[in-house]
Each structure stands twice: as structure tokens, then as C-alpha cells.
Design a protein around this motif. Structure first.
Motif, short mmCIF file in Angstrom:
data_model
loop_
_atom_site.label_atom_id
_atom_site.label_comp_id
_atom_site.label_asym_id
_atom_site.label_seq_id
_atom_site.Cartn_x
_atom_site.Cartn_y
_atom_site.Cartn_z
N ASP A 456 0.70 -1.13 -0.05
CA ASP A 456 -0.13 0.05 -0.16
C ASP A 456 0.84 1.19 -0.08
O ASP A 456 1.43 1.51 0.82
CB ASP A 456 -0.75 -0.11 1.16
CG ASP A 456 -1.98 1.16 1.16
OD1 ASP A 456 -1.84 1.95 0.29
OD2 ASP A 456 -2.70 1.10 1.91
N ASP A 470 -2.27 -7.01 5.87
CA ASP A 470 -3.06 -7.17 4.50
C ASP A 470 -3.16 -8.62 4.02
O ASP A 470 -3.78 -9.00 3.21
CB ASP A 470 -2.38 -6.10 3.19
CG ASP A 470 -2.74 -4.83 3.76
OD1 ASP A 470 -3.81 -4.62 4.54
OD2 ASP A 470 -2.16 -4.03 2.89
N LYS A 518 -9.09 0.75 6.68
CA LYS A 518 -8.79 -0.13 5.49
C LYS A 518 -9.03 -1.64 5.81
O LYS A 518 -9.70 -2.19 5.44
CB LYS A 518 -7.33 0.13 4.82
CG LYS A 518 -7.17 -1.14 3.83
CD LYS A 518 -5.77 -0.86 3.33
CE LYS A 518 -4.65 -1.22 4.55
NZ LYS A 518 -3.29 -1.53 3.60
#
Length: 527
Positions: A456, A470, A518
Motif C-alpha cells: 500500500d 494485508d 482499511k
């Protein structure tokens, strides 16, 4: 003496018979036992041949047939209990949101994400007891527009016995329906060719709903069931259909996955099967010219032909030139993850090795050991890391270099993520390796696996744990103590100036808010 022994044995037998008869009598009076046959055998069926009437004469067989074909006799599955989502906590020192104005925006994005993820979940299948029908509850996969046999699909021999000898006097009815109408069902059989047209009727062949009526209870039922197919008619690369199956009073569901096959993506290691054809070494550098030169020099000492990819976002970059060296200049202070994305995008090998620019290879930086573990079919790893050694060549052993992630489900305010020191377990085939969720910045990984996750670019100064968050549930990660690299720490003033900026309140708050949004978190704690 033998006469006494004979009398003793006779007395024992008589006593045993008396006990058995007494217990049996009590059991019958209490309703535990019924005066029926003890097993279902051919002798339990009182069948008259040569045109005489056919009926079931065995009590046990009748009870079995009743339980098999009577839906009310089966255990009914109600609504499954679901866990209630409660508010969670990350404890003291955790990072939490400062502003709450993004909750509405996040909720909308989360609902969209859940809808997409829900499609990928495997259906929950309950196969009932005393099922007369053998059927695939799930596991049927078909290409869009293609056909697949609905198999195995057949009646149990006991269920056939019940039908054959008159438990159901009416015609036998079989119905199959596509509940979501994504496909058609058809019988791939010519009834006339097999002389079945007089005893079998078929309605709705090659439609969403197929019905078969049999006027005979011979052995043709399973033959017909083995020729039933499903045809996918609604194009989608990933969808699920449900086939409802009804045979007499028994109903069941078969889950069908409509899925477009993916194409293999293979990396050619070259005719020599050399490590240079398998691995690319990647790094990002910032204001540490001396460090990056030392790193390249140490790599070339042990691996002369391996490609090195470097991303540099220094203010005044000075590229390094040489064979198999790719040096990319980025905008000034563009950020760490942006640099990682750049170098990974240029990898053309099956694996890549990530190193920081202040590392130096030694004789113990054995890349083949990494490859061996990544290619171990039993372990199925995506990322395998090594450990540091100091300037004196001593391995730095600490549980701080590998960590686990625990996510606790929360309520609408988000989940709670806690990073802990340590590992999950030791690798079965490698006692010096440990399964974990987060490892240090010295790791080899499968290129395709990491490209699916990406880095990211929002994390410009802070970002390491964030990558592994992630990749949680998608990357299989381990750390091994049999491969080392020297950490030759070098921190010039200009480098430190920008490095310290990662801890200034504005930059830190921005990073925290981004992570909370997120990953749908209420808070996270980094222990």
C-alpha cells in the motif's frame, strides 16, 4: 471327579439360560425389545411370487423403510446458532481512532466487501441420517456453459428393497430443480433405445426442472440416476447454483460451483536450472549511498549473476551500474512501499529476495535453503525469512524478530487486532523454522503470491506490519534460523531526519487512521 465337573458345567449353563430368559422377559415388558427379527435379511421379506400379492412381512424392515422414506422420522435441522458480535478491546497503549467521521464511509465499503467475500464461502451442507439417496452435497464444479454429471447419485440398496417390495404402492417420482435457475438439468438417455419408454415418463428435460416418473420398481432407477447431467447456462466466472432433489418424500440439496478455470502462470528457470534464473534480489534505498554500494558488493561476492533491482528516492541519487543491475530513480522521498511496488513490478523470476539497503551478504546467506523450503509441497510456504547476524558474525536470536497476529471480532465499531511476540508452531520438516504472521525485512517470497497482496503506497514512512496484516490468511509465512544476513547499521544525518518523521504526530495519526479504515479496525495494539 469328572462326574462332579459335568454336573457343575450343566448347572452353570442352566443358570445362564435362566438369567437370559429373565432379562429378555423384563426387557419385553418394558418395551426395550420388540418381538421382531434381529436383522434385515432376505428372510424378513415375505414375498409371494408368480402373480401373487407382494408385501413386507418383516417388522424390522418395515421400521427401516418407514425411517428411510418418511421425512418426519428424520432429525430436522433448524436455524444454526450464530455468534453474537460484541464490543472488543485492545488494552492499554493501543492505537485508536481520533476522528469518527469516517464510520459512515467505511460501513458502505465494508458492506460491499462482505457481499463479494460471501460469494466465495463454501456452503454449509448437512447430509441427513437415514438418507435413502447417495448424493454429492458439494464439490461439483463446472465451467460456464459446460456440462457435468450429477454424480454419484443413486439409491441405497435398502431403499430399493423398500420400493421393490411395496412400501410405496404408487409410481416412483424423481424431481430435480435448479433453485437459482443458473443451469438446466437433463437426462442423457434414449429411453426407446433401452426399452424404457413404456415404464418411464420424463417431463421438463433440459429445463430448470426435471421430473422422472417410474411405473416399475425394477433395477432401472439407479441406471437412470447415473445419466442425469447439469448444464451451466448463465455465464459468470464464479457463481453458485443449488439443485433440489426429491425422490418420493425425501428431499436434499446439491451445491454446484460455476467457476471459470484460471490459466497457469509459470516462470522459466532457464536451461541450466541456476539460482539466477529463479531469484531476483530487490531493495529500496534512501540517502544511504555507502550502504547500497556495500550491499551490491557483498551480493556479487556470492551471487555473480543474480539480477539486482534497486529503487532510489534519494534527493540526489547516484545510480550503480553493472551487469544484471536495474537501478530505478523515484521522486524524492516518495516512500518505502511505493519503492517496494516498483521493484516487485520488475521481478521476472519465480522468487524474489527482499533486503534492506544496509544489509551485507555473508557465507551463511544461503539462498538455496530458502528455495528448498518454498518448494516443499508439504509446507506450502509463500514467504520464508532468515535472521540477522551482527558485525561480529553472531546470530541475533530474539522472539522480537517474529510475531503473530490475533484478530478479535467486534461490533459495528470494528474489530480488534493485537500483534504479539512469538510464533504459532515449529515447521514439521525444519526444526529451526517457525510459522508466524510477521517476519523481518530479510525474506524470500513467491513473486505471484506477494503481487496479489501488493504494498500500500499510502505508507510512505511507516510500514512493515501493515503489509503482513494485508496478507493475513493469504500468505503462509515462516522464519528460519539457518539463513543469516549481516545487518550493518548505517544512519547518516539526512536519513535520520526523514526517518524520525515517521513518528511525528501528523504522519503517525494519518497512518493509524488509514489502517483502522482499511482493515475495519476499532483499534490495534503492537506488542
Amino acid at each position: 471327579m469328572s462326574r462332579v465337573r459335568t454336573l457343575f458345567l450343566l448347572l452353570t449353563v442352566v443358570t445362564a439360560l435362566y438369567v437370559i430368559m429373565t432379562l429378555t422377559s423384563v426387557a419385553r415388558r418394558s418395551g426395550i425389545f420388540q418381538p421382531v427379527h434381529s436383522s434385515v435379511a432376505r428372510s424378513d421379506i415375505d414375498v409371494a411370487r408368480d402373480g401373487e400379492s407382494t408385501h413386507i412381512g418383516g417388522s424390522v424392515l418395515y421400521k427401516v423403510c418407514h425411517d428411510v422414506w418418511n421425512p418426519k422420522a428424520r432429525f430436522q435441522i433448524g436455524k444454526l446458532p450464530t455468534s453474537r458480535r460484541n464490543e472488543c478491546s485492545c488494552g492499554e497503549g493501543a492505537y485508536e481512532s481520533i476522528s469518527k467521521d469516517y464510520y459512515t464511509r467505511r460501513k458502505k465499503e465494508l458492506e460491499e466487501w462482505k457481499r463479494y467475500e460471501e460469494r466465495k464461502k463454501e456452503p454449509f451442507v448437512v447430509n441427513t441420517a437415514f438418507s435413502p439417496l447417495s448424493y454429492p452435497g458439494s464439490g461439483l464444479v463446472v465451467e460456464p456453459g459446460m456440462t457435468i454429471p450429477i454424480a454419484p447419485l443413486y439409491l441405497h440398496p435398502t431403499a430399493l428393497e423398500c420400493l421393490r417390495y411395496g412400501f410405496h404402492n404408487n409410481d416412483i417420482m424423481i424431481n430435480l430443480t435448479c433453485s437459482r435457475t443458473l443451469g438446466r438439468i437433463y437426462l442423457s438417455l434414449n429411453l426407446h433405445a433401452y426399452k424404457l419408454s413404456t415404464s418411464t415418463e420424463v417431463f421438463g428435460n433440459n429445463t430448470h426442472s426435471l421430473q422422472i416418473i417410474l411405473k416399475s420398481t425394477d433395477d432401472v432407477i439407479n441406471f437412470l440416476l447415473s445419466h442425469i447431467h447439469y448444464l451451466s447456462v448463465y455465464y459468470d466466472i464464479f457463481a453458485r447454483d443449488v439443485i433440489s432433489v426429491k425422490v418420493q418424500n425425501f428431499t436434499s440439496e446439491i451445491n454446484v460451483l460455476i467457476k471459470r478455470s484460471t490459466m497457469p502462470i509459470l516462470y522459466d528457470p532457464g536451461p541450466d536450472d541456476d539460482i539466477a534464473g529463479k531469484v531476483t534480489i530487490v531493495t529500496k534505498t534512501f540517502e544511504r549511498r555507502q550502504s547500497i554500494e556495500n550491499l551490491v558488493k557483498s551480493i556479487r561476492k556470492y551471487y555473480r549473476h543474480v539480477t539486482i533491482v534497486i529503487a532510489d528516492d534519494s534527493e540526489n541519487p547516484s545510480p550503480i551500474h553493472g551487469d544484471n543491475i536495474k537501478y530505478y530513480i523515484m521522486p524524492f522521498a516518495e516512500g518505502w512501499f511505493a519503492g517496494r511496488n516498483l521493484v516487485i513490478s520488475q521481478v521476472r523470476t519465480k522468487y524474489f529476495l527482499w533486503v534492506d539497503d544496509d544489509f551485507e551478504f555473508t557465507a551463511r546467506t544461503n539462498l538455496q535453503k530458502f528455495i528448498n523450503k518454498l518448494e516443499d509441497a508439504e509446507e506450502r510456504l509463500d514467504v520464508v525469512a532468515g535472521v540477522f547476524e551482527n558485525r561480529k558474525g553472531k546470530t541475533i536470536r530474539s522472539d522480537k524478530i517474529y510475531k503473530t497476529i490475533n484478530v478479535v471480532e467486534g461490533d459495528e465499531s470494528g474489530d480488534c487486532l493485537i500483534r504479539n511476540l512469538g510464533s504459532h508452531r515449529t515447521l514439521k520438516n525444519y526444526p529451526r523454522c517457525y510459522r508466524s504472521d510477521i517476519v523481518i525485512n530479510f525474506f524470500m517470497a513467491k513473486t505471484l503470491s506477494v503481487k496479489r497482496i501488493g504494498f500500500d503506497p499510502e505508507y510512505s514512512r511507516v510500514g512493515h506490519t501493515e503489509f503482513f496484516i494485508d496478507g493475513l490468511g493469504q500468505l503462509s509465512v515462516a522464519i528460519c534460523f539457518d539463513v543469516t544476513v549481516k545487518h550493518a547499521r548505517y544512519k547518516p544525518e539526512k536519513y535520520l531526519f526523514y526517518r524520525r518523521r515517521q513518528n511525528d504526530p501528523e504522519n503517525l495519526n494519518k497512518s493509524v487512521e488509514h489502517t483502522l479504515f482499511k482493515n475495519n479496525l476499532k483499534c490495534f495494539a503492537l506488542h
